[in-house]
Each structure stands twice: as structure tokens, then as C-alpha cells.
Design a protein around this motif. Structure first.
Motif, PDB file in Angstrom:
ATOM      1  N   PRO A  87       0.744  -1.269  -0.073  1.00  8.90           N
ATOM      2  CA  PRO A  87       0.012  -0.058   0.026  1.00  8.90           C
ATOM      3  C   PRO A  87       0.834   1.221  -0.036  1.00  8.90           C
ATOM      4  N   ASP A  88       0.343   2.524  -0.556  1.00 11.44           N
ATOM      5  CA  ASP A  88       1.076   3.733  -0.596  1.00 11.44           C
ATOM      6  C   ASP A  88       1.303   4.032   0.594  1.00 11.44           C
ATOM      7  N   GLY A  89       2.366   4.755   0.726  1.00 10.26           N
ATOM      8  CA  GLY A  89       2.773   5.385   2.180  1.00 10.26           C
ATOM      9  C   GLY A  89       3.445   4.447   3.196  1.00 10.26           C
ATOM     10  N   ILE A  90       3.630   3.261   2.829  1.00 10.74           N
ATOM     11  CA  ILE A  90       4.537   2.330   3.747  1.00 10.74           C
ATOM     12  C   ILE A  90       5.717   1.910   3.034  1.00 10.74           C
ATOM     13  N   PRO A  91       6.806   2.486   3.703  1.00  9.50           N
ATOM     14  CA  PRO A  91       8.454   2.108   3.338  1.00  9.50           C
ATOM     15  C   PRO A  91       8.552   0.488   2.940  1.00  9.50           C
ATOM     16  N   SER A  92       9.000   0.062   2.207  1.00 10.75           N
ATOM     17  CA  SER A  92       9.339  -1.260   2.051  1.00 10.75           C
ATOM     18  C   SER A  92      10.570  -1.570   1.225  1.00 10.75           C
ATOM     19  N   THR A  93      10.973  -2.735   0.886  1.00  9.07           N
ATOM     20  CA  THR A  93      12.093  -3.094   0.137  1.00  9.07           C
ATOM     21  C   THR A  93      11.827  -4.442  -0.585  1.00  9.07           C
ATOM     22  N   ARG A  94      12.249  -4.361  -1.563  1.00  9.81           N
ATOM     23  CA  ARG A  94      12.303  -5.614  -2.383  1.00  9.81           C
ATOM     24  C   ARG A  94      13.233  -6.699  -2.024  1.00  9.81           C
ATOM     25  N   LEU A  95      12.979  -7.851  -1.684  1.00 11.74           N
ATOM     26  CA  LEU A  95      14.041  -8.810  -1.202  1.00 11.74           C
ATOM     27  C   LEU A  95      13.986 -10.024  -2.065  1.00 11.74           C
ATOM     28  N   THR A  96      15.198 -10.399  -2.602  1.00 12.16           N
ATOM     29  CA  THR A  96      15.462 -11.508  -3.569  1.00 12.16           C
ATOM     30  C   THR A  96      16.376 -12.432  -2.905  1.00 12.16           C
ATOM     31  N   GLY A  97      16.179 -13.822  -3.331  1.00 13.42           N
ATOM     32  CA  GLY A  97      17.183 -14.696  -2.960  1.00 13.42           C
ATOM     33  C   GLY A  97      17.120 -16.067  -3.846  1.00 13.42           C
ATOM     34  N   ARG A  98      18.237 -16.706  -3.581  1.00 13.57           N
ATOM     35  CA  ARG A  98      18.380 -17.870  -4.365  1.00 13.57           C
ATOM     36  C   ARG A  98      19.236 -19.034  -3.913  1.00 13.57           C
ATOM     37  N   TYR A  99      18.384 -20.262  -4.051  1.00 14.79           N
ATOM     38  CA  TYR A  99      19.257 -21.323  -3.267  1.00 14.79           C
ATOM     39  C   TYR A  99      19.548 -22.490  -4.126  1.00 14.79           C
TER      40      TYR A  99
ATOM     41  N   GLY B 135      14.879 -22.227  -7.933  1.00 16.43           N
ATOM     42  CA  GLY B 135      15.469 -21.957  -6.371  1.00 16.43           C
ATOM     43  C   GLY B 135      15.456 -20.666  -6.008  1.00 16.43           C
ATOM     44  N   SER B 136      14.668 -19.852  -6.667  1.00 12.12           N
ATOM     45  CA  SER B 136      14.558 -18.213  -6.261  1.00 12.12           C
ATOM     46  C   SER B 136      13.418 -17.765  -5.874  1.00 12.12           C
ATOM     47  N   PHE B 137      13.304 -16.693  -5.071  1.00 15.48           N
ATOM     48  CA  PHE B 137      12.018 -16.008  -4.694  1.00 15.48           C
ATOM     49  C   PHE B 137      12.381 -14.238  -4.833  1.00 15.48           C
ATOM     50  N   SER B 138      11.332 -13.790  -5.006  1.00 15.95           N
ATOM     51  CA  SER B 138      11.296 -12.172  -4.654  1.00 15.95           C
ATOM     52  C   SER B 138      10.003 -11.797  -3.898  1.00 15.95           C
ATOM     53  N   VAL B 139      10.120 -10.796  -2.910  1.00 12.66           N
ATOM     54  CA  VAL B 139       8.990 -10.519  -2.334  1.00 12.66           C
ATOM     55  C   VAL B 139       9.371  -9.145  -1.649  1.00 12.66           C
ATOM     56  N   THR B 140       8.122  -8.433  -1.569  1.00 10.69           N
ATOM     57  CA  THR B 140       8.278  -7.034  -0.859  1.00 10.69           C
ATOM     58  C   THR B 140       7.914  -6.997   0.220  1.00 10.69           C
ATOM     59  N   LEU B 141       8.730  -6.515   1.148  1.00  9.03           N
ATOM     60  CA  LEU B 141       8.421  -6.711   2.652  1.00  9.03           C
ATOM     61  C   LEU B 141       8.521  -5.288   3.189  1.00  9.03           C
ATOM     62  N   ILE B 142       7.853  -4.796   4.563  1.00 10.55           N
ATOM     63  CA  ILE B 142       7.801  -3.610   5.109  1.00 10.55           C
ATOM     64  C   ILE B 142       9.315  -3.210   5.412  1.00 10.55           C
TER      65      ILE B 142
ATOM     66  N   PRO C  37      16.127  -2.254   6.159  1.00  5.25           N
ATOM     67  CA  PRO C  37      15.875  -0.806   5.844  1.00  5.25           C
ATOM     68  C   PRO C  37      15.323  -0.502   4.419  1.00  5.25           C
ATOM     69  N   ALA C  38      14.595   0.580   4.478  1.00  2.00           N
ATOM     70  CA  ALA C  38      13.785   1.015   3.151  1.00  2.00           C
ATOM     71  C   ALA C  38      14.922   1.203   2.132  1.00  2.00           C
ATOM     72  N   SER C  39      14.572   0.784   0.699  1.00  3.33           N
ATOM     73  CA  SER C  39      15.822   0.828  -0.212  1.00  3.33           C
ATOM     74  C   SER C  39      14.791   0.823  -1.571  1.00  3.33           C
ATOM     75  N   ALA C  40      15.310   1.728  -2.543  1.00  4.28           N
ATOM     76  CA  ALA C  40      14.667   1.732  -3.791  1.00  4.28           C
ATOM     77  C   ALA C  40      15.131   0.781  -4.663  1.00  4.28           C
ATOM     78  N   LEU C  41      16.085  -0.065  -4.306  1.00  7.18           N
ATOM     79  CA  LEU C  41      16.659  -1.057  -5.198  1.00  7.18           C
ATOM     80  C   LEU C  41      16.522  -2.148  -4.442  1.00  7.18           C
ATOM     81  N   PRO C  42      16.494  -3.563  -5.141  1.00 11.96           N
ATOM     82  CA  PRO C  42      16.195  -4.799  -4.545  1.00 11.96           C
ATOM     83  C   PRO C  42      17.547  -5.111  -3.679  1.00 11.96           C
ATOM     84  N   VAL C  43      17.274  -5.976  -2.523  1.00  6.93           N
ATOM     85  CA  VAL C  43      18.266  -6.273  -1.674  1.00  6.93           C
ATOM     86  C   VAL C  43      18.247  -7.949  -1.763  1.00  6.93           C
ATOM     87  N   ASP C  44      19.581  -8.474  -1.984  1.00  7.12           N
ATOM     88  CA  ASP C  44      19.577  -9.945  -1.912  1.00  7.12           C
ATOM     89  C   ASP C  44      19.825 -10.515  -0.541  1.00  7.12           C
ATOM     90  N   LEU C  45      19.280 -11.525  -0.254  1.00  9.04           N
ATOM     91  CA  LEU C  45      19.156 -12.328   1.069  1.00  9.04           C
ATOM     92  C   LEU C  45      20.705 -12.549   1.391  1.00  9.04           C
TER      93      LEU C  45
END
Length: 217
Positions: A7-19, A60-67, A100-108
Motif C-alpha cells: 500500500p502507498d505510504g508504507i516504506p518497503s524493500t524488495r528482497l530477493t534470494g536464490r538457493y 530455487g529463487s524468490f522475490s518478495v516486497t516486505l515492510i 531498511p527501506a531501499s529503492a533497489l532490490p536487496v539480496d538475502l
């Protein structure tokens, strides 16, 4: 199915990972990200609760947006996600991350601890036993992994605070930094600031002196 939008107004970060396995084949399983039992974002008129759970795809990958854990005005204000990895053929792993909030995806892989069960270990090699007969290859489903976790995972630990205090110091024997849920004497959940002075100690701080109990899980 596409991932839900934050939702708008909630700082978030896109988190990715691969196993991957050592031979490069993708692993199968799930990864969950648990906030405190109830996370309040008054600036967005929002409550967040329950873990976010992702299933690894065919690669083996995932991508999720988290608060983001540094969103302003949150209660509690200092917290971390409890990450639980349940991967087929690999022991369950639990650890904590700040996001922390980030405009770029963060890898786990860039923020996960190298060894969440840090300790001093001395490998000892004993005499080699006789070689047994080779068994048939087996298959383990995610449902079976969940059942195994229910039998082997550390049980939640309870703490009672009988004297009113603005600061509760709780000792525990869990092999990770636990999530903490605090209740007053009437059973109503109360929020406080949680920090971890040592690997076996949790400190809860409240605005006023409180009595009640806490569950560590």
C-alpha cells in the motif's frame, strides 16, 4: 500469481534470494519472514501480522516486497525479521535480519549471517564402521518437513513478570534471537521495545511499569 503491491505510504524493500545445491541444481522449499506478532504503522493506519511466506520457484529463487524495518512511527520501533528457511534435505535454519527501506532490490545472501548458529565446535573423527547396504532413494514432501519441524523445533518459552517494572530482563535457552509477545495480567497483548543484550537475554522496555508474562518463540 503476481506478488501483491505494498500500500502507498508504507516504506518497503524488495528482497530477493536464490538457493542452489553445490552441483548447481535448484533447492526446493520455503522461506518465511516473521515480524513481531503485531506491527503497528500509525502513519499509514495499518497493522501488520503473521509471517510472509514464499515458496522457491523452479530456479530455487524468490522475490518478495516486505515492510522496511526502519519505517518511521512503527511500534515496536526497533525490531528485525525472523527468517526461517525450510529447504528439502537441509536442516531448518533460523536467524534475524534488519531490512531498511531501499529503492533497489536487496539480496538475502548479502545480509544473512554466514553462520546463524555461531559457536565453538571441535570436529572429532571416530573409527569408521562397517558399510551397510544401500537403501532405496526416498522423497520428502514439504508437509513432511513441516511435521518434522513440529517435532524437533525448540518449544516456545514463557516468562512471568510478577513485579511491576518498565524494563523486563528475560533469560532463555533458545538457539536464536526469539520473537517476543508480552501480555499484561488480564491477558491483553502489550507492546514494548525489544533488544537483545546477549545471545541468551531479551530486554523489554515499556512506557510504564508493567506486570504480566511474555512468550518467546
Amino acid at each position: 500469481m503476481s506478488a501483491p503491491e505494498m500500500p502507498d505510504g508504507i516504506p518497503s524493500t524488495r528482497l530477493t534470494g536464490r538457493y542452489l545445491a553445490p552441483d548447481g541444481s535448484p533447492l526446493v522449499g520455503t522461506v518465511s519472514f516473521a515480524p513481531p506478532s503485531v506491527l503497528t504503522l500509525p502513519g499509514s493506519d495499518t497493522f501488520a501480522a503473521t509471517p510472509a511466506k514464499v515458496t522457491l520457484d523452479d530456479h530455487g529463487s524468490f522475490s518478495v516486497t516486505l515492510i522496511a524495518t526502519d519505517a518511521p512511527g512503527m511500534s515496536p520501533s526497533h525490531w528485525a525479521y525472523q527468517v526461517t528457511e525450510k529447504l528439502k534435505g537441509i536442516p531448518r535454519r533460523v536467524y534475524h535480519i534488519a531490512l531498511p527501506a531501499s529503492a533497489l532490490p536487496v539480496d538475502l545472501a548479502d545480509i544473512a549471517p554466514i553462520n546463524p548458529y555461531a559457536g565453538n565446535y571441535l570436529p572429532v573423527t571416530g573409527p569408521r564402521g562397517a558399510t551397510g547396504e544401500k537403501g532405496e532413494p526416498g522423497e520428502v514432501t514439504l508437509a513432511q518437513l513441516d511435521a518434522l519441524e513440529a517435532r524437533t523445533a525448540p518449544r516456545p518459552q514463557e516468562w512471568t513478570q510478577s513485579a511491576g517494572n518498565r524494563e523486563w530482563i528475560i533469560t532463555h535457552s533458545l538457539p536464536y534471537r526469539p520473537l517476543v509477545t508480552a501480555y499484561d495480567t488480564s491477558g491483553r497483548e502489550i507492546g514494548g521495545v525489544v533488544d537483545y543484550p546477549s545471545p541468551t537475554t531479551v530486554r523489554l522496555r515499556f512506557a510504564h511499569a508493567e506486570t504480566g508474562s511474555a512468550v518467546l518463540h
